[in-house]
Design an enzyme around this catalytic site. Structure first.
Site, mmCIF file in Angstrom:
data_model
loop_
_atom_site.group_PDB
_atom_site.id
_atom_site.type_symbol
_atom_site.label_atom_id
_atom_site.label_comp_id
_atom_site.label_asym_id
_atom_site.label_seq_id
_atom_site.Cartn_x
_atom_site.Cartn_y
_atom_site.Cartn_z
ATOM 1 N N ARG A 16 -27.274 44.430 -47.424
ATOM 2 C CA ARG A 16 -26.502 45.614 -47.817
ATOM 3 C C ARG A 16 -25.134 45.245 -48.355
ATOM 4 O O ARG A 16 -24.703 45.761 -49.385
ATOM 5 C CB ARG A 16 -26.393 46.582 -46.630
ATOM 6 N N LYS A 51 -5.279 48.708 -60.775
ATOM 7 C CA LYS A 51 -5.879 49.771 -59.962
ATOM 8 C C LYS A 51 -7.226 49.288 -59.438
ATOM 9 O O LYS A 51 -8.279 49.585 -59.996
ATOM 10 C CB LYS A 51 -6.015 51.049 -60.777
ATOM 11 N N LYS A 83 9.186 51.347 -65.109
ATOM 12 C CA LYS A 83 8.623 52.690 -65.109
ATOM 13 C C LYS A 83 9.722 53.718 -64.825
ATOM 14 O O LYS A 83 10.864 53.347 -64.527
ATOM 15 C CB LYS A 83 7.506 52.783 -64.061
ATOM 16 N N GLU A 112 7.689 51.404 -69.905
ATOM 17 C CA GLU A 112 6.845 52.589 -70.040
ATOM 18 C C GLU A 112 7.688 53.721 -70.619
ATOM 19 O O GLU A 112 8.771 54.027 -70.104
ATOM 20 C CB GLU A 112 6.305 52.991 -68.669
ATOM 21 N N ASP A 133 2.816 56.127 -72.347
ATOM 22 C CA ASP A 133 2.067 56.764 -71.276
ATOM 23 C C ASP A 133 1.738 58.213 -71.605
ATOM 24 O O ASP A 133 2.624 59.000 -71.938
ATOM 25 C CB ASP A 133 2.881 56.695 -69.982
#
Length: 196
Positions: A16, A51, A83, A112, A133
């Protein structure tokens, strides 16, 4: 088809976990290939993102590379990505970018932007790459024209199989898609035990 031989109890006890991992990674590679095929011929490169599931980043990025994407930033310290929250802490886009450039890390400084009016200040302060973005094709074409090849442009944010072609055709250099590692469906793979 893959054939394995060994002790039945040992193989079945690991079945599994092995299948879950193989199905997950195969799903990533398969979805990545679909995105790559969508932008074929545009000159744009598909990038993966950070991610990923904790502990699986290396193998998930391997799966996306197998599907045809280019790995981008394995870790936070592979580059500097400024960012909106970084800008909010420092106080201004220009000051944030200048500070990152003056730190002398030797790392590429990427900024960004989510508005066209942020592009010139970012470039004037020393940005070496832009991440546009959540911009649609019309705004991306405007960004590409404004930048005029001075630095590479990456498009990101909410990109799907239905939208990636139009985004790639705007002239951006890269498109990054988090969903290739975040949202890929597991491939259907099974294991059948043959006692003979």
């Amino acid at each position: 088809m893959v054939r394995l031989s060994g002790h039945g109890r040992s193989m079945l006890s690991a079945e599994r976990c092995a299948l879950n991992t193989l199905q997950h990674l195969s799903g990533i590679a398969t979805l990545t290939r679909r995105y790559v095929e969508e932008i074929k011929g545009t000159g744009c490169t598909l990038l993966d993102t950070r991610k990923t599931i904790p502990g699986l980043r290396v193998v998930e990025k391997y799966a996306s590379r197998t599907g045809g994407a280019t790995n981008h930033r394995m870790r936070l310290d592979d580059g500097i990505l400024i960012k909106d929250n970084h800008i909010a802490v420092v106080g201004s886009l220009e000051e944030t970018v200048r500070g990152a450039c003056e730190a002398g890390t030797g790392l590429e400084v990427q900024v960004e932007v989510d508005r066209i009016d942020q592009i010139e200040p970012a470039l004037a302060a020393g940005a070496q790459r832009l991440l546009c973005d959540n911009m649609g094709p019309e705004r991306l074409r405007e960004a590409v024209a404004l930048v005029a090849g001075r630095v590479p442009i990456e498009a990101s944010g909410g990109i799907t199989l239905d939208t990636i072609r139009a985004i790639a055709e705007t002239g951006v250099d890269f498109v990054s898609v988090g969903r290739i590692t975040q949202s890929a469906s597991a491939a259907d793979i099974g294991l059948d035990y043959d006692k003979t």
